[in-house]
Design a protein around this motif. Structure first.
Motif, mmCIF file in Angstrom:
data_model
loop_
_atom_site.group_PDB
_atom_site.id
_atom_site.type_symbol
_atom_site.label_atom_id
_atom_site.label_comp_id
_atom_site.label_asym_id
_atom_site.label_seq_id
_atom_site.Cartn_x
_atom_site.Cartn_y
_atom_site.Cartn_z
ATOM 1 N N LEU A 13 0.161 -48.270 20.436
ATOM 2 C CA LEU A 13 0.137 -49.650 20.559
ATOM 3 C C LEU A 13 1.542 -50.207 20.422
ATOM 4 O O LEU A 13 1.894 -51.016 21.073
ATOM 5 N N PHE A 14 2.275 -49.553 19.318
ATOM 6 C CA PHE A 14 3.556 -50.054 18.828
ATOM 7 C C PHE A 14 4.640 -48.842 18.356
ATOM 8 O O PHE A 14 3.834 -48.116 17.906
ATOM 9 N N GLY A 15 5.675 -48.845 18.843
ATOM 10 C CA GLY A 15 6.596 -47.757 18.332
ATOM 11 C C GLY A 15 6.985 -46.544 19.129
ATOM 12 O O GLY A 15 7.674 -45.769 18.509
ATOM 13 N N ILE A 26 2.442 -47.801 15.478
ATOM 14 C CA ILE A 26 1.118 -47.890 15.296
ATOM 15 C C ILE A 26 0.220 -47.097 16.514
ATOM 16 O O ILE A 26 0.714 -47.470 17.608
ATOM 17 N N ALA A 27 -0.645 -46.329 16.239
ATOM 18 C CA ALA A 27 -1.257 -45.399 17.272
ATOM 19 C C ALA A 27 -2.871 -45.280 16.772
ATOM 20 O O ALA A 27 -3.139 -45.688 15.943
ATOM 21 N N GLY A 28 -3.591 -45.029 17.778
ATOM 22 C CA GLY A 28 -5.052 -44.696 17.664
ATOM 23 C C GLY A 28 -5.581 -43.811 18.548
ATOM 24 O O GLY A 28 -5.151 -43.625 19.655
ATOM 25 N N ALA A 29 -6.460 -43.021 17.916
ATOM 26 C CA ALA A 29 -7.234 -41.974 18.704
ATOM 27 C C ALA A 29 -8.425 -42.617 19.710
ATOM 28 O O ALA A 29 -8.875 -43.615 19.328
ATOM 29 N N VAL A 30 -8.347 -42.393 20.629
ATOM 30 C CA VAL A 30 -9.389 -43.125 21.842
ATOM 31 C C VAL A 30 -10.562 -41.906 22.363
ATOM 32 O O VAL A 30 -10.504 -40.685 21.844
ATOM 33 N N ASN A 31 -11.661 -42.709 22.699
ATOM 34 C CA ASN A 31 -12.730 -41.697 23.169
ATOM 35 C C ASN A 31 -12.589 -40.726 24.228
ATOM 36 O O ASN A 31 -13.692 -40.783 25.268
ATOM 37 N N ALA A 269 -5.216 -60.041 31.166
ATOM 38 C CA ALA A 269 -4.900 -59.394 29.839
ATOM 39 C C ALA A 269 -3.961 -60.463 29.204
ATOM 40 O O ALA A 269 -2.788 -60.942 29.588
ATOM 41 N N ILE A 270 -4.183 -60.209 27.633
ATOM 42 C CA ILE A 270 -3.176 -61.159 26.954
ATOM 43 C C ILE A 270 -1.937 -60.230 26.411
ATOM 44 O O ILE A 270 -1.186 -60.731 25.701
ATOM 45 N N GLY A 271 -2.040 -58.914 26.656
ATOM 46 C CA GLY A 271 -1.008 -58.349 26.276
ATOM 47 C C GLY A 271 -0.863 -56.886 27.228
ATOM 48 O O GLY A 271 -2.141 -56.398 27.283
ATOM 49 N N SER A 272 0.169 -56.514 27.564
ATOM 50 C CA SER A 272 0.352 -55.330 28.159
ATOM 51 C C SER A 272 1.516 -54.590 28.302
ATOM 52 O O SER A 272 2.571 -55.327 28.236
ATOM 53 N N LYS A 273 1.583 -53.261 28.189
ATOM 54 C CA LYS A 273 2.710 -52.482 27.940
ATOM 55 C C LYS A 273 2.674 -51.002 28.300
ATOM 56 O O LYS A 273 1.617 -50.792 28.380
#
Length: 320
Positions: A13-15, A26-31, A269-273
């Motif tokens: 998500l960030f960094g 900040i990161a996350g595992a996804v399905n 989308a309210i945010g995209s990167k």
């Protein structure tokens, strides 16, 4: 004996990139996951097969070499490095399957590396914990790429949404953040090692310009942490857009990535990167009220995944 292991994909998500220089991320595992199965070979050769990725190779685990029978090598380098680190070089058959698009910025190499090591540890009855597994997986990625952040392998090991601090301390977000995201990815694969190297060279050539950018990315990540804890989606989206601008400054954007980023915003989308190393690969879009619209917009020219974060990290087991 049959050892099985799987590990999730991740999205940052960030960094991105700034994390390589000890800034937070900040990161996350996804399905989406990678799956590895290891069995004893009935011949004197070690074989790697993947029907999903359409390749097969004979492996020389001792010398980290391979004889490609079909397909493209790609992910084999990570597997060979993991085998060389753990395996006793006895003949095995390894089967790999994955629903993570390779080279898409979703951490496919980290997921495969984590799953491969976990399966090898089970196969050889080597005791391990998540901390040691994440460390060893990072060492594998670093050996292959030359320089690598520990974030991808850490998230694939532990699962969940995590904050990695400047001193490499991991904090797991306890807040419910099951927000809807869309990932768009191109057919042009990114090369993480090359992009990390290119950013380093840019930084070395222009330290007075790039160093403040990297520092600002770290500060932005800390703002994002607070926004996530408050579930302030509008602020998260705004910070995603700013983060994309910084990544553009670092030179990792492409025409295709930019097209997807702005298509996502135009579709609601309210945010995209960019997510991941850039140079190809993926973008991520936060779409609280417009998932289908954003997905359709990106799908007109590129590939789309609807994702959710998952708390499930690596899993492994053995059958005798």
């Amino acid at each position: 004996m049959r050892a099985l292991a799987s590990a999730p994909a991740k999205t940052i998500l960030f960094g991105e990139h700034s994390v390589v220089y000890d800034e937070p991320a900040i990161a996350g595992a996804v399905n989406k996951r990678a799956y590895v199965e290891i069995t004893e070979s009935k011949t004197d050769k070690s074989i790697l097969k993947s029907y999903d990725l359409n390749f097969e190779a004979e492996l020389d685990t001792k010398h980290k070499k391979y004889n490609l029978k079909r397909g493209k090598p790609g992910i084999i380098r990570y597997i060979l490095e993991a085998l060389n680190k753990v395996h006793d070089h006895s003949p095995i058959v390894m089967k790999l399957s994955s629903n993570i698009p390779i080279g898409s910025g979703l951490g496919s190499s980290a997921a495969v590396t984590v799953a491969t090591l976990a399966a090898l540890y089970r196969f050889h009855n080597i005791r391990f914990n998540k901390k040691s597994l994440a460390h060893d997986a990072h060492m594998v990625e670093q050996a292959v790429q030359g320089i690598a952040s520990p974030l991808d392998t850490l998230v694939s090991t532990y699962g969940g949404l995590v904050y990695l601090s400047r001193n490499k301390k991991v904090e797991h977000f306890k807040v419910n953040f099951n927000a809807p995201f869309v990932v768009g990815y191109t057919n042009k694969h990114g090369n993480t090692g090359k992009m990390v190297k290119d950013v380093r060279l840019l930084k070395n050539r222009n330290p007075k310009i790039i160093n403040p950018v990297i520092s600002a990315m770290g500060q932005l990540t800390n703002y994002a942490k607070q926004a996530i804890l408050k579930r302030d989606f509008d602020k998260i989206g705004e910070l995603m857009n700013l983060n994309h601008g910084f990544l553009d400054v670092l030179g990792v954007n492409t025409l295709e990535l930019s097209r997807m980023v702005y298509t996502a915003r135009e579709c609601g989308a309210i945010g995209s990167k960019i997510t991941g190393a850039g140079g190809g690969g993926s973008i991520i879009a936060l779409c609280p009220n417009s998932v289908d619209e954003v997905a359709r917009g990106i799908a007109a020219e590129d590939n789309v995944l609807k994702i959710r974060f998952t708390r499930k990290g690596v899993s492994s087991r053995v059958y005798k």
